[in-house]
Design a protein around this motif. Structure first.
Motif, PDB file in Angstrom:
ATOM      1  N   ASP A  13     -15.593  -0.213  -0.119  1.00  0.00           N
ATOM      2  CA  ASP A  13     -14.499   0.476   0.571  1.00  0.00           C
ATOM      3  C   ASP A  13     -14.508   0.123   2.052  1.00  0.00           C
ATOM      4  N   ASN A  14     -13.340   0.165   2.670  1.00  0.00           N
ATOM      5  CA  ASN A  14     -13.215  -0.044   4.106  1.00  0.00           C
ATOM      6  C   ASN A  14     -13.169   1.301   4.803  1.00  0.00           C
ATOM      7  N   VAL A  15     -13.872   1.417   5.921  1.00  0.00           N
ATOM      8  CA  VAL A  15     -13.914   2.663   6.681  1.00  0.00           C
ATOM      9  C   VAL A  15     -13.604   2.386   8.146  1.00  0.00           C
ATOM     10  N   LEU A  16     -13.138   3.421   8.827  1.00  0.00           N
ATOM     11  CA  LEU A  16     -12.903   3.376  10.263  1.00  0.00           C
ATOM     12  C   LEU A  16     -13.891   4.331  10.900  1.00  0.00           C
ATOM     13  N   ILE A  17     -14.731   3.823  11.785  1.00  0.00           N
ATOM     14  CA  ILE A  17     -15.749   4.649  12.428  1.00  0.00           C
ATOM     15  C   ILE A  17     -15.079   5.470  13.522  1.00  0.00           C
ATOM     16  N   LYS A  18     -15.277   6.797  13.498  1.00  0.00           N
ATOM     17  CA  LYS A  18     -14.579   7.665  14.445  1.00  0.00           C
ATOM     18  C   LYS A  18     -15.469   8.289  15.507  1.00  0.00           C
ATOM     19  N   LYS A  19     -16.789   8.053  15.457  1.00  0.00           N
ATOM     20  CA  LYS A  19     -17.703   8.572  16.483  1.00  0.00           C
ATOM     21  C   LYS A  19     -18.838   7.592  16.703  1.00  0.00           C
ATOM     22  N   GLY A  20     -19.433   7.640  17.888  1.00  0.00           N
ATOM     23  CA  GLY A  20     -20.599   6.813  18.175  1.00  0.00           C
ATOM     24  C   GLY A  20     -20.279   5.548  18.941  1.00  0.00           C
ATOM     25  N   ASP A  21     -21.270   4.670  19.034  1.00  0.00           N
ATOM     26  CA  ASP A  21     -21.144   3.423  19.788  1.00  0.00           C
ATOM     27  C   ASP A  21     -20.082   2.491  19.213  1.00  0.00           C
ATOM     28  N   ASN A  22     -19.861   2.552  17.924  1.00  0.00           N
ATOM     29  CA  ASN A  22     -18.910   1.653  17.263  1.00  0.00           C
ATOM     30  C   ASN A  22     -17.568   2.326  16.980  1.00  0.00           C
ATOM     31  N   LYS A  23     -17.227   3.347  17.746  1.00  0.00           N
ATOM     32  CA  LYS A  23     -15.997   4.114  17.549  1.00  0.00           C
ATOM     33  C   LYS A  23     -14.780   3.193  17.555  1.00  0.00           C
ATOM     34  N   GLU A  25     -13.989   0.924  15.304  1.00  0.00           N
ATOM     35  CA  GLU A  25     -14.182  -0.340  14.593  1.00  0.00           C
ATOM     36  C   GLU A  25     -14.038  -0.148  13.087  1.00  0.00           C
ATOM     37  N   LYS A  26     -13.532  -1.176  12.426  1.00  0.00           N
ATOM     38  CA  LYS A  26     -13.417  -1.178  10.977  1.00  0.00           C
ATOM     39  C   LYS A  26     -14.676  -1.797  10.394  1.00  0.00           C
ATOM     40  N   ALA A  27     -15.070  -1.303   9.217  1.00  0.00           N
ATOM     41  CA  ALA A  27     -16.283  -1.801   8.571  1.00  0.00           C
ATOM     42  C   ALA A  27     -16.147  -1.699   7.059  1.00  0.00           C
ATOM     43  N   LYS A  28     -16.990  -2.442   6.358  1.00  0.00           N
ATOM     44  CA  LYS A  28     -17.022  -2.432   4.901  1.00  0.00           C
ATOM     45  C   LYS A  28     -18.323  -1.789   4.440  1.00  0.00           C
ATOM     46  N   VAL A  29     -18.239  -0.861   3.485  1.00  0.00           N
ATOM     47  CA  VAL A  29     -19.422  -0.149   2.980  1.00  0.00           C
ATOM     48  C   VAL A  29     -20.246  -1.098   2.116  1.00  0.00           C
ATOM     49  N   ILE A  30     -21.551  -1.193   2.435  1.00  0.00           N
ATOM     50  CA  ILE A  30     -22.448  -2.047   1.650  1.00  0.00           C
ATOM     51  C   ILE A  30     -23.484  -1.233   0.876  1.00  0.00           C
ATOM     52  N   HIS A  57     -21.870  10.548   7.165  1.00  0.00           N
ATOM     53  CA  HIS A  57     -20.626  10.796   6.440  1.00  0.00           C
ATOM     54  C   HIS A  57     -19.550  11.467   7.302  1.00  0.00           C
ATOM     55  N   LYS A  58     -19.952  12.265   8.278  1.00  0.00           N
ATOM     56  CA  LYS A  58     -18.981  12.969   9.119  1.00  0.00           C
ATOM     57  C   LYS A  58     -18.360  12.061  10.177  1.00  0.00           C
ATOM     58  N   LYS A  59     -18.902  10.866  10.356  1.00  0.00           N
ATOM     59  CA  LYS A  59     -18.491  10.013  11.463  1.00  0.00           C
ATOM     60  C   LYS A  59     -17.616   8.830  11.067  1.00  0.00           C
ATOM     61  N   TYR A  60     -16.994   8.875   9.882  1.00  0.00           N
ATOM     62  CA  TYR A  60     -16.073   7.810   9.487  1.00  0.00           C
ATOM     63  C   TYR A  60     -14.963   8.369   8.609  1.00  0.00           C
ATOM     64  N   ASP A  61     -13.882   7.604   8.506  1.00  0.00           N
ATOM     65  CA  ASP A  61     -12.772   7.916   7.605  1.00  0.00           C
ATOM     66  C   ASP A  61     -12.547   6.713   6.716  1.00  0.00           C
ATOM     67  N   VAL A  62     -12.254   6.964   5.440  1.00  0.00           N
ATOM     68  CA  VAL A  62     -11.957   5.881   4.508  1.00  0.00           C
ATOM     69  C   VAL A  62     -10.525   5.413   4.767  1.00  0.00           C
ATOM     70  N   ILE A  63     -10.333   4.098   4.843  1.00  0.00           N
ATOM     71  CA  ILE A  63      -8.995   3.529   5.014  1.00  0.00           C
ATOM     72  C   ILE A  63      -8.702   2.595   3.836  1.00  0.00           C
ATOM     73  N   SER A  64      -7.422   2.332   3.612  1.00  0.00           N
ATOM     74  CA  SER A  64      -7.079   1.448   2.485  1.00  0.00           C
ATOM     75  C   SER A  64      -6.906   0.023   2.912  1.00  0.00           C
TER      76      SER A  64
END
Length: 64
Positions: A13-23, A25-30, A57-64
């Motif tokens: 799944d692709n996620v959007l990081i919403k908190k922290g140093d990588n706020k 940024e888009k990422a792929k769950v491994i 888990h509280k620091k990202y949102d799943v995106i499509s």
């Protein structure tokens, strides 16, 4: 008194990081863990290797 968080994210799944140093940024769950997920960020290191990090888990949102 811990909150139950239902994990709806899966590997790939692709996620959007919403908190922290990588706020922002888009990422792929491994990998999916009990309290967090391991992700591979879209940006790469200077040597060409993909950047990876662990996100709560509280620091990202799943995106499509």
């Amino acid at each position: 008194m811990s909150e139950e968080i239902t994990v709806t994210v899966q590997i790939g799944d692709n996620v959007l990081i919403k908190k922290g140093d990588n706020k922002g940024e888009k990422a792929k769950v491994i990998a999916v863990y009990t309290n967090s997920v391991a992700v591979q960020l879209d940006k790469t290191e200077k040597d060409g290797k993909p950047r990876r990090t662990v996100v709560n888990h509280k620091k990202y949102d799943v995106i499509s």
